[in-house]
Write a protein that holds these residues in place. Structure first.
Motif, PDB file in Angstrom:
ATOM      1  N   GLY A 150      42.600  41.591  35.748  1.00  9.01           N
ATOM      2  CA  GLY A 150      43.390  40.794  36.511  1.00  9.01           C
ATOM      3  C   GLY A 150      43.445  39.273  35.927  1.00  9.01           C
ATOM      4  N   TYR A 151      44.584  38.768  36.039  1.00  5.37           N
ATOM      5  CA  TYR A 151      44.587  37.443  35.641  1.00  5.37           C
ATOM      6  C   TYR A 151      43.636  36.338  36.279  1.00  5.37           C
ATOM      7  CZ  TYR A 151      49.615  38.470  34.175  1.00  5.37           C
ATOM      8  OH  TYR A 151      50.737  38.862  33.499  1.00  5.37           O
ATOM      9  N   THR A 152      43.239  35.430  35.257  1.00  4.29           N
ATOM     10  CA  THR A 152      42.336  34.577  35.659  1.00  4.29           C
ATOM     11  C   THR A 152      42.741  33.209  35.139  1.00  4.29           C
ATOM     12  OG1 THR A 152      40.900  34.560  33.783  1.00  4.29           O
ATOM     13  CG2 THR A 152      40.060  35.930  35.897  1.00  4.29           C
ATOM     14  N   GLY A 153      43.535  33.139  34.466  1.00  2.00           N
ATOM     15  CA  GLY A 153      44.256  31.987  33.708  1.00  2.00           C
ATOM     16  C   GLY A 153      43.735  31.886  32.423  1.00  2.00           C
ATOM     17  N   ASP A 154      42.641  32.729  31.936  1.00  3.08           N
ATOM     18  CA  ASP A 154      42.206  32.428  30.705  1.00  3.08           C
ATOM     19  C   ASP A 154      42.958  33.834  29.804  1.00  3.08           C
ATOM     20  OD1 ASP A 154      40.957  32.302  28.283  1.00  3.08           O
ATOM     21  OD2 ASP A 154      38.811  32.608  29.137  1.00  3.08           O
ATOM     22  N   ARG A 155      43.849  33.379  28.987  1.00  2.00           N
ATOM     23  CA  ARG A 155      44.524  34.037  28.151  1.00  2.00           C
ATOM     24  C   ARG A 155      43.741  34.898  27.009  1.00  2.00           C
ATOM     25  NH1 ARG A 155      47.110  37.131  25.434  1.00  2.00           N
ATOM     26  NH2 ARG A 155      49.392  37.103  24.962  1.00  2.00           N
ATOM     27  N   ALA A 166      48.370  40.701  40.857  1.00  2.24           N
ATOM     28  CA  ALA A 166      48.223  40.570  39.449  1.00  2.24           C
ATOM     29  C   ALA A 166      46.858  39.943  39.158  1.00  2.24           C
ATOM     30  CB  ALA A 166      49.450  39.350  38.941  1.00  2.24           C
ATOM     31  N   THR A 167      46.138  39.398  40.026  1.00  2.00           N
ATOM     32  CA  THR A 167      44.874  38.918  39.489  1.00  2.00           C
ATOM     33  C   THR A 167      43.740  40.162  39.840  1.00  2.00           C
ATOM     34  OG1 THR A 167      44.312  38.323  42.167  1.00  2.00           O
ATOM     35  CG2 THR A 167      45.643  36.636  40.902  1.00  2.00           C
ATOM     36  N   TYR A 195      42.689  41.174  28.434  1.00  2.00           N
ATOM     37  CA  TYR A 195      44.014  40.574  29.013  1.00  2.00           C
ATOM     38  C   TYR A 195      44.961  41.654  29.178  1.00  2.00           C
ATOM     39  CZ  TYR A 195      48.589  38.616  28.587  1.00  2.00           C
ATOM     40  OH  TYR A 195      49.694  38.153  28.935  1.00  2.00           O
TER      41      TYR A 195
END
Ligand SMILES: Cc1ncc(C[n+]2csc(CCOP(=O)(O)OP(=O)(O)O)c2C)c(N)n1
Ligand code: SF4
Ligand SMILES: [Mg+2]
Lengths: 356, 247
Positions: free
Chosen positions: A192-197, A67-68, A202
């Motif tokens: 990938g997900y970085t935590g920044d929506r 996912a990242t 995205y």
């Protein structure tokens, strides 16, 4: 000239050189050397190795890591891959790239420690619940195993699809010369997900709200893969009276057998599928229209690939629909040339009946 | 009338049932993450169960988690993201303690640097109120219609105590949402669990006793909160910090 390397080790090194970021797995014979090798080799290159508590957990770790946007790998054998099916299906749903290796051990349930091809139907016909497929590639030498794993990460990213390297205990355990390619350094995929929506690219989670659109997208993707990813090796097809088909180590055996018999004047050809999904149906196009039979050579109770040989073989050429399809099924291990020869005589004499 | 103020990450109504504890817990998680300065560095593992409704209204990056897979999914996320983002595994009791018991315990066993928020409402809420391992003896559910028979189905499981007593983790706490005072305390537990992750201390589990009026067939305000205070806390699930590493 490369060094002598064990198949499992070559595949582990291929993953490292292809830029794999993370491996998670659980030991099982005859694939264990892949994880043993990566347990020290991955940290050496600053990659992540996790010995998971189970195959179920390993696949879910791989899913989380994928996912990242990371390049992820897991490997196992037979029943271990059965345990991974739920995670496999989540990967498909999210269209996360990833590479899996199944070093097949013969049989159902706990199976045996012998080499086999008994997982064909599970790997080729499905990928957990849902309609998804994995791209399935099968090597027949240590060098090819290395090359396919090395390339598999790119293929899986290109098509947003899992790639399964379907190989056998015999190949995982065998030592051959193998030449390594250059070390790649690959960044995490930008989606990938970085935590920044709020970032531009995205990546929507799961199937998204529009299940219908998701279904159409998945179907279209599979059409593209079928068109672009068929791979095989073949020989002596244009005047062949019989065509043998085999993948992996049996594929290598039939190639030797066919070459030897050709030298004696026997009109026989071969197809060695490298991609099993998509099945290389295009390979049938050049076959002699007068061919008398297709013969699927597999290490299996009663065959898996034979169904695809019938399905796709009968689709091509004039009158191929009437060509009988035989199953030359070898018990655990790797078929010998003598075994293939004896069964081939049974087919020609009518002693062995066709499967389809 | 004054308008209710929500954290900006809550962009739509999350359709939990009236009186459900999940809504309060989501808000607490968002407030804690924002207050710690991680509002653009947060990935949540969103479990299967009523937790999954959060996807309808919370504007965070969320992994659609496999049922019970939180410990493993979050491990994969965190090992890749390292200290660039916080990872929360937001799970129900059925998810974390029934199907996911292995993954939950193994993540704690490895002392993964993640924060687990386990919402204990003593049943499988999402699927209509079946028995879970936290269901109380005698509690009626759709799969224990005469009340849970502990002789054949076991006694309520206490995973926080199990982890606190067995594994080398950073932090274990149990809170609830029955009053403003308890909500404040629970928020403190969540924040501590996230701070531990920022500090690289390892695994934190915060279990939260939460009402499920729909499946408890009880009045959302009075009976449900009463049940937590009079039955759950005194007899089975004591609240407070169970383990703080180094103390
Ligand atoms: C593999 C699998 N099995 C079963 C289900 C069905 N299922 C969805 S939610 C759930 C129970 C969730 O209960 P809990 O974790 O306590 O969450 P709650 O809804 O109570 O908050 C089940 C059994 C599923 N989604 N996946
Ligand atoms: S079923 Fe229970 S846990 Fe789920 S939203 Fe409704 S009250 Fe909450
Ligand atoms: Mg529950």
């Amino acid at each position: 000239m490369g060094d002598m390397v064990k198949g499992n080790v070559a595949m582990g090194e291929a993953a490292i050189r292809a830029g794999m970021h993370m491996y998670a797995g659980y030991p099982i014979t005859p694939s264990t050397e892949i994880m043993e090798y990566l347990s020290w080799r991955a940290p050496q290159e600053d990659r992540v190795f996790i010995q998971a508590e189970s195959e179920m957990a390993a696949m879910k770790m791989v899913y989380g890591a994928a996912a990242t946007g990371a390049r992820v790998l897991t490997a196992s054998s037979g029943l271990g891959i059965s345990c991974k099916q739920e995670g496999v299906s989540y990967m498909n749903m999210a269209q996360y790239p990833g590479v899996m290796i199944n070093v097949v051990r013969y049989g159902d349930g706990l199976g045996s420690l012998m080499s086999g091809q008994t997982d064909y139907l599970r790997e080729v016909k499905g990928a957990g619940n849902g309609d998804a497929r994995m791209i399935v590639l099968s090597p027949s030498s240590v060098q090819e195993a290395y090359d396919l794993v090395y390339e598999a990460f790119d293929i899986s990213q290109k098509y947003k699809s899992l790639v399964m390297i379907l190989t056998e205990g015999g190949l995982g355990q065998m030592m051959e010369e193998c030449e390594y390619s250059e070390m790649k350094t690959v960044p995490f995929a930008s989606w990938g997900y970085t935590g920044d929506r709020s970032k531009d690219e995205y990546r929507p989670m799961g199937m998204g709200a529009d299940v219908y659109a998701h279904a159409l997208e998945m179907a279209a993707k599979r059409v593209t893969i079928k068109e672009e990813m068929q791979r095989w090796e073949s020989g002596f097809l244009d005047d062949a009276e019989y065509v043998m088909l085999g993948y992996g180590l049996p594929g290598r055996a039939i190639k030797s057998y066919v070459k030897a018999r050709r030298a004696e004047g026997e009109k026989i050809g071969y197809i060695r599928p490298i991609s099993l999904w998509p099945f290389p149906e295009k390979a049938f196009k050049g076959i002699n229209p007068g061919v008398k039979g297709f013969i699927s050579v597999e290490t299996s109770d009663d065959g898996g690939m034979v169904e695809d040989v019938a399905l796709y073989g009968k689709k091509y050429g004039s009158g191929f629909e009437k060509v009988p399809v035989y199953g030359l099924f070898c018990p655990p291990g790797i078929p010998t040339l003598r075994f293939i020869g004896e069964k081939f005589e049974d087919i020609k004499s009518g002693k062995m009946k066709e499967v389809f | 009338m004054a308008k209710m103020k929500y954290p900006e990450q809550i962009v739509a109504n999350i359709p939990f049932c009236p009186g459900c504890g999940h809504g309060i817990i989501v808000r607490l998680m968002v407030e804690c993450v924002n207050e710690l300065g991680y509002s653009d560095k947060i990935v949540m593992h969103q479990a299967v169960g009523c937790c999954s409704l959060v996807g309808l209204g919370l504007d965070w990056e969320m992994l659609v988690g496999a049922h019970g897979g939180g410990g493993a999914n979050a491990t994969g996320l965190k090992r890749m993201l390292k200290d660039t983002a916080l990872v929360i595994a937001y799970q129900g009791d059925g998810d974390a303690y029934n199907i996911g018991l292995a993954e939950t315990l193994n993540a704690a066993y490895r002392n993964e640097n993640i924060t687990v928020i386990a919402v204990n409402n003593t049943n499988f809420g999402m699927t209509g109120g079946q028995m879970s391992w936290t269901t109380l003896p005698g509690q009626r559910t759709t799969t224990s219609v005469d009340g849970r028979d502990s002789k054949t189905s076991g006694m309520p499981i206490k995973v926080p105590e199990l982890i606190a007593n067995s594994f080398d983790t950073a932090y274990v706490a149990r809170g609830t949402v029955t009053s403003p005072a308890e909500i404040r305390k629970t928020k403190g537990f969540i924040k501590q669990g996230l701070q531990n992750q920022i500090d690289g201390k390892g695994h934190s589990l915060i279990e939260i006793l939460s009402p499920c009026p729909t499946n408890w067939h009880s009045n959302p305000i009075t009976d449900s909160l009463d049940r937590i205070e009079k039955e759950l806390i005194p007899f089975y699930y004591p609240i407070g910090e169970l383990k703080v590493k180094g103390e």
